[in-house]
Write an enzyme that holds these catalytic residues in place. Structure first.
Site, PDB file in Angstrom:
ATOM      1  N   GLU A 101       0.814  -1.212   0.000  1.00 54.19           N
ATOM      2  CA  GLU A 101       0.000   0.000   0.000  1.00 54.19           C
ATOM      3  C   GLU A 101       0.856   1.274   0.000  1.00 54.19           C
ATOM      4  O   GLU A 101       0.415   2.330   0.456  1.00 54.19           O
ATOM      5  CB  GLU A 101      -0.945  -0.021   1.202  1.00 54.19           C
ATOM      6  CG  GLU A 101      -1.930  -1.179   1.171  1.00 54.19           C
ATOM      7  CD  GLU A 101      -2.788  -1.265   2.410  1.00 54.19           C
ATOM      8  OE1 GLU A 101      -3.703  -0.432   2.546  1.00 54.19           O
ATOM      9  OE2 GLU A 101      -2.546  -2.151   3.244  1.00 54.19           O
ATOM     10  N   SER A 142      -6.727  -2.221   1.743  1.00 56.95           N
ATOM     11  CA  SER A 142      -7.059  -1.607   0.455  1.00 56.95           C
ATOM     12  C   SER A 142      -7.584  -2.618  -0.568  1.00 56.95           C
ATOM     13  O   SER A 142      -7.532  -2.382  -1.771  1.00 56.95           O
ATOM     14  CB  SER A 142      -5.839  -0.870  -0.131  1.00 56.95           C
ATOM     15  OG  SER A 142      -5.493   0.233   0.661  1.00 56.95           O
ATOM     16  N   TYR A 172     -10.446   3.764  -4.882  1.00 56.61           N
ATOM     17  CA  TYR A 172      -9.471   4.816  -5.172  1.00 56.61           C
ATOM     18  C   TYR A 172      -9.618   5.503  -6.529  1.00 56.61           C
ATOM     19  O   TYR A 172      -9.010   6.533  -6.754  1.00 56.61           O
ATOM     20  CB  TYR A 172      -8.051   4.242  -5.038  1.00 56.61           C
ATOM     21  CG  TYR A 172      -7.762   3.784  -3.630  1.00 56.61           C
ATOM     22  CD1 TYR A 172      -7.709   4.695  -2.577  1.00 56.61           C
ATOM     23  CD2 TYR A 172      -7.580   2.440  -3.326  1.00 56.61           C
ATOM     24  CE1 TYR A 172      -7.478   4.286  -1.276  1.00 56.61           C
ATOM     25  CE2 TYR A 172      -7.336   2.022  -2.029  1.00 56.61           C
ATOM     26  CZ  TYR A 172      -7.283   2.949  -1.010  1.00 56.61           C
ATOM     27  OH  TYR A 172      -7.052   2.542   0.270  1.00 56.61           O
ATOM     28  N   ARG A 207     -11.869   3.408  11.808  1.00 57.24           N
ATOM     29  CA  ARG A 207     -13.018   3.246  10.916  1.00 57.24           C
ATOM     30  C   ARG A 207     -13.444   1.786  10.937  1.00 57.24           C
ATOM     31  O   ARG A 207     -12.615   0.894  10.742  1.00 57.24           O
ATOM     32  CB  ARG A 207     -12.656   3.659   9.491  1.00 57.24           C
ATOM     33  CG  ARG A 207     -13.870   3.935   8.593  1.00 57.24           C
ATOM     34  CD  ARG A 207     -13.488   4.114   7.144  1.00 57.24           C
ATOM     35  NE  ARG A 207     -13.165   2.828   6.533  1.00 57.24           N
ATOM     36  CZ  ARG A 207     -12.110   2.616   5.748  1.00 57.24           C
ATOM     37  NH1 ARG A 207     -11.246   3.587   5.504  1.00 57.24           N
ATOM     38  NH2 ARG A 207     -11.893   1.420   5.226  1.00 57.24           N
ATOM     39  N   ASP A 265     -15.741  -1.076   9.244  1.00 60.32           N
ATOM     40  CA  ASP A 265     -16.447  -1.412   8.010  1.00 60.32           C
ATOM     41  C   ASP A 265     -17.471  -2.509   8.295  1.00 60.32           C
ATOM     42  O   ASP A 265     -17.133  -3.551   8.879  1.00 60.32           O
ATOM     43  CB  ASP A 265     -15.467  -1.870   6.937  1.00 60.32           C
ATOM     44  CG  ASP A 265     -14.501  -0.756   6.526  1.00 60.32           C
ATOM     45  OD1 ASP A 265     -14.854   0.424   6.717  1.00 60.32           O
ATOM     46  OD2 ASP A 265     -13.413  -1.067   6.015  1.00 60.32           O
ATOM     47  N   GLU A 295     -14.132  -5.461   9.209  1.00 58.18           N
ATOM     48  CA  GLU A 295     -12.810  -5.177   9.764  1.00 58.18           C
ATOM     49  C   GLU A 295     -12.778  -3.806  10.400  1.00 58.18           C
ATOM     50  O   GLU A 295     -13.675  -2.986  10.194  1.00 58.18           O
ATOM     51  CB  GLU A 295     -11.723  -5.286   8.692  1.00 58.18           C
ATOM     52  CG  GLU A 295     -11.847  -4.298   7.550  1.00 58.18           C
ATOM     53  CD  GLU A 295     -10.723  -4.485   6.536  1.00 58.18           C
ATOM     54  OE1 GLU A 295      -9.634  -3.932   6.776  1.00 58.18           O
ATOM     55  OE2 GLU A 295     -10.931  -5.166   5.520  1.00 58.18           O
ATOM     56  N   ASN A 306     -10.202  -0.491  10.880  1.00 56.63           N
ATOM     57  CA  ASN A 306      -9.000   0.170  10.367  1.00 56.63           C
ATOM     58  C   ASN A 306      -8.505   1.191  11.380  1.00 56.63           C
ATOM     59  O   ASN A 306      -9.209   2.157  11.685  1.00 56.63           O
ATOM     60  CB  ASN A 306      -9.308   0.881   9.048  1.00 56.63           C
ATOM     61  CG  ASN A 306      -9.783  -0.068   7.974  1.00 56.63           C
ATOM     62  OD1 ASN A 306      -8.997  -0.666   7.265  1.00 56.63           O
ATOM     63  ND2 ASN A 306     -11.102  -0.233   7.868  1.00 56.63           N
ATOM     64  N   GLY A 339      -7.609   5.356   5.411  1.00 58.96           N
ATOM     65  CA  GLY A 339      -7.117   6.251   4.360  1.00 58.96           C
ATOM     66  C   GLY A 339      -7.561   7.689   4.585  1.00 58.96           C
ATOM     67  O   GLY A 339      -8.650   7.951   5.095  1.00 58.96           O
TER      68      GLY A 339
END
Length: 313
Positions: free
Chosen positions: A13, A142, A211, A249, A251, A263, A265, A269
């Site tokens: 990443e 990602s 992205y 964050r 998800d 998951e 984070n 990002g």
């Protein structure tokens, strides 16, 4: 205050990290901070580059960045850093361990298998789990190395791809859960507006959807009261059970009115297309103010940890 924006690293990443770092630098208030870009691709380089920093603003993703490794190094050097500590970073990076903890806490998460080598490969076990499945690196991010598999025919190649992408050589085979994908950003213990995600052309929220411009529609969603409460409870349970701090964050997939956590984070990002800044903006928090709060909360956490350490001695 000298703020070093740590970016790059050694994971797959790398480019995402650079984009996060550049976006952070674009929005840091130059009236408050002396901003120092710290780009590295070899761990040995970093020790010298972080000397003299007042705080390390982590723009890293993946191995040696999001997994607690660099957090431990910075703690050894006595340099405050942003986000969660060593334990939370390590736990959340390991999807298998974090899912086991969430199951223990009563949080819904899709059924899964964890394979630590090709010796564990078992089409029969996947058949019992039930197709379709998501094959993914256990410690990746990602959506790199991740693939949806509809039957046994595509299983072996997806498993090889995931193993190649995982720095720890460990993968998950997770039951595919159909439903609405949402994400809950948490800042200093407060849940920001929930974002709903609809991929434009992909079956699921893959790398391109995340992205590429126009890859997905990401808007604030207003959930029915009871479901909203269930989502918030699941997100905060994750945050607390996995010892996260400052920001994270979570998800989630909503299926038949039930939240299933995918998951957590710890260094989500922060590019212009990223979900956390969008969620913050919906709460009236500008990107610049978001960075201010992340830095301020992280410094408070650092001082509290130092205070506990001194008291214990």
């Amino acid at each position: 205050m000298k703020v070093g924006v740590i970016m790059g690293g050694i994971s797959s990443e790398f480019e995402v990290s650079l984009n996060t770092g550049k976006e952070m630098m674009n929005h840091l208030d130059r009236n408050k901070y002396e901003v120092i870009p710290v780009v590295f691709n070899k761990p040995a380089e970093l020790v010298e580059k972080v000397k003299g920093l007042d705080v390390a603003l982590l723009a890293l993703h993946g191995a040696y960045g999001e997994d607690g490794t660099i957090q431990g190094m910075l703690e050894t050097l006595g340099i405050p850093y942003t986000g969660s500590g060593v334990l939370a970073s390590s736990l959340c990076m390991n999807k298998d361990l974090s899912k086991k903890i969430l199951r223990y806490e009563g949080v819904g998460t899709p059924d899964w298998l964890c394979w630590n080598s090709l010796d564990d490969y078992s089409p029969e076990a996947v058949e019992r789990l039930g197709y379709p499945v998501m094959v993914k690196p256990n410690s990746g991010g990602s959506s790199i190395g991740m693939e949806k598999v509809k039957d046994e025919k595509g299983l072996h190649s997806a498993v090889l791809k995931a193993f190649t992408s995982d720095p720890e050589q460990s993968i998950l085979v997770e039951r595919y859960t159909a439903g609405q994908e949402i994400t809950c950003s948490i800042l200093d213990g407060e849940i920001l507006p929930v974002i709903g995600i609809t991929s434009a052309s992909s079956e699921w929220f893959d790398y391109h959807a995340k992205y590429e411009e126009g890859g997905a529609e990401e808007v604030v969603v207003n959930l029915p009261y009871e479901l909203d409460q269930s989502v918030r409870k699941a997100a905060m349970t994750c945050y607390k059970a996995l010892k996260c701090s400052v920001y994270a964050r979570v998800d989630i997939l909503l299926s038949d009115g039930v939240p299933y956590v995918l998951e957590i984070n710890t260094l989500p990002g922060m590019t212009k297309a990223s979900l956390l800044p969008k969620s913050a903006a919906a709460a009236g928090i500008s990107f610049s103010s978001l960075l201010d709060r992340i830095i301020s909360c992280s410094l408070t956490e650092h001082k509290q940890k130092k205070g506990v350490t001194v008291h214990a001695e």
